[in-house]
Motif scaffolding. Structure first.
Motif, PDB file in Angstrom:
ATOM      1  N   VAL A 147       3.885   5.637  -5.667  1.00  0.00           N
ATOM      2  CA  VAL A 147       3.873   5.639  -7.136  1.00  0.00           C
ATOM      3  C   VAL A 147       2.778   6.556  -7.660  1.00  0.00           C
ATOM      4  N   ALA A 148       1.598   6.534  -7.030  1.00  0.00           N
ATOM      5  CA  ALA A 148       0.506   7.417  -7.459  1.00  0.00           C
ATOM      6  C   ALA A 148       0.882   8.885  -7.280  1.00  0.00           C
ATOM      7  N   VAL A 149       1.504   9.222  -6.147  1.00  0.00           N
ATOM      8  CA  VAL A 149       1.915  10.609  -5.909  1.00  0.00           C
ATOM      9  C   VAL A 149       2.977  11.033  -6.916  1.00  0.00           C
ATOM     10  N   ARG A 204       0.817  -1.209   0.000  1.00  0.00           N
ATOM     11  CA  ARG A 204       0.000   0.000   0.000  1.00  0.00           C
ATOM     12  C   ARG A 204       0.852   1.261   0.000  1.00  0.00           C
ATOM     13  N   SER A 242       3.894   1.542  -1.200  1.00  0.00           N
ATOM     14  CA  SER A 242       4.496   1.650  -2.533  1.00  0.00           C
ATOM     15  C   SER A 242       3.490   2.173  -3.548  1.00  0.00           C
ATOM     16  N   ALA A 243       2.247   1.684  -3.471  1.00  0.00           N
ATOM     17  CA  ALA A 243       1.219   2.143  -4.411  1.00  0.00           C
ATOM     18  C   ALA A 243       0.930   3.626  -4.232  1.00  0.00           C
ATOM     19  N   VAL A 244       0.853   4.092  -2.977  1.00  0.00           N
ATOM     20  CA  VAL A 244       0.603   5.512  -2.717  1.00  0.00           C
ATOM     21  C   VAL A 244       1.757   6.362  -3.242  1.00  0.00           C
ATOM     22  N   ILE A 290       3.507   9.832  -9.998  1.00  0.00           N
ATOM     23  CA  ILE A 290       2.900  10.007 -11.324  1.00  0.00           C
ATOM     24  C   ILE A 290       2.091  11.299 -11.376  1.00  0.00           C
ATOM     25  N   LEU A 291       1.328  11.578 -10.323  1.00  0.00           N
ATOM     26  CA  LEU A 291       0.544  12.811 -10.287  1.00  0.00           C
ATOM     27  C   LEU A 291       1.439  14.040 -10.326  1.00  0.00           C
TER      28      LEU A 291
END
Length: 328
Positions: free
Chosen positions: A68-70, A62, A64-66, A72-73
């Motif tokens: 990566v999302a931040v 979780r 790592s996913a957060v 990319i954004l």
């Protein structure tokens, strides 16, 4: 009448039965080591460490996913909102420490480090993703061809792979980049041509494993050509492993691009590149200004760890046997 000596009953204090050699019940109602508890479950089925390990893995995935999302954004939205002037110089604001106006401080010519780190990460992700996809396509094609043909073709292709593997990646990448002018595409070509070898080995091993499956024998017995067997049966079977190899290659490509830029062989000096920023901040670090080196370094380390965390979760999902062994 003989006098009867009564032995006092022991309480639940620790060590009360040590003299008689008896052991008390395990905490939580379980019997002796490996014995059943009140619910009939043995010690083998009670694995508190297993649940703790699962919780740790879930937290890691979780997080790592957060991240990566931040990331990319940030690399998508920030350039749209705040354009970067690559030629801007403000010597009056050079080497300012982190502050509300400049959260990451400024560099040796007064440029905002946070903005340049975001733009540098954008370039690193572009190089990493494109180079990883190109290397995966090359490695998948070479590995599938070697595994499907077999015989002398397989041995010849793998000897070529061993020949390229004997040369260090960075040294071969420097040789390739030196033949072009500094820019993004020479770095992408360099990374793609030096990182397809591991993918080729993985895909070849998977193809050799699939060739022994019964449905492959049935397809060959039914008159299917080698090309049809490779396209309809072998290639779909190796795509998960090839995709995993591509994801794992992205962090490696980011580090490779940063190393080439640090050596002055990647992007031009005026371009926002994490490797260039670390290289230009060496003199500032010796003078005691730590922020021009720390923050670009963190922008290299954190994304690679985040992508590696997601890739590790993917690897456990597509390899359930390995995941079950880790849970024991």
């Amino acid at each position: 009448m003989a006098e009867t000596v009564k032995t006092p009953r022991t309480t639940g204090a620790p060590g009360a039965d040590r003299a008689s050699g008896r052991t008390g019940a395990a905490p939580g109602g379980a019997g002796p080591a490996g014995g059943p508890d009140a619910g009939g479950r043995t010690g083998w089925h009670q694995r508190p460490a297993r649940h703790g390990g699962r919780g740790t893995r879930t937290f890691r995935v979780r997080t790592s996913a957060v991240l990566v999302a931040v990331i990319i954004l940030a690399v998508v939205v920030v350039p749209l909102l705040v354009p970067l002037d690559r030629q801007a110089v403000d010597l009056a604001a050079k080497l300012r420490a982190p502050s509300p106006a400049h959260p990451f401080g400024t560099d040796e010519v007064g440029r905002d480090l946070l903005l340049r780190c975001v733009y540098g990460l954008r370039v690193s992700l572009l190089v990493g993703v494109v180079a990883a996809l190109a290397a995966t396509v090359i490695g998948t094609a070479v590995g599938a061809l070697a595994g499907a043909l077999g015989g002398w073709a397989d041995r010849g292709v793998m000897r070529v792979v061993d020949l390229f593997s004997s040369v260090p990646h960075l040294l071969l990448g420097i040789f390739i980049v030196a033949m072009f002018r500094p820019g993004v595409w020479p770095v992408i070509i360099s990374v793609a041509l030096t990182h397809w070898l591991s993918t080729a080995r993985i895909v070849r091993a998977e193809v050799l494993s699939l060739r022994s499956r019964p449905y492959i024998d049935a397809a060959v017995s039914g008159g299917a050509s080698r090309l049809r067997v490779a396209v309809r049966h072998l290639l779909p079977g190796v795509l998960p492993q090839a995709g995993l190899a591509a994801v794992l290659m992205v962090p490696h490509a980011i580090w490779h691009e940063s190393a080439l830029s640090f050596l002055g062989l990647g992007l031009p000096a005026h371009e926002a590149s994490l490797g260039n920023m670390v290289n230009s901040a060496r003199s500032s670090l010796l003078a005691g200004d730590w922020w021009p080196t720390l923050f670009p370094g963190l922008f290299i380390i954190v994304p690679t760890l985040a992508v590696a965390g997601l890739a590790g979760a993917w690897r456990e999902r597509i390899n359930p046997r390995r995941r079950s062994e880790l849970m024991l």
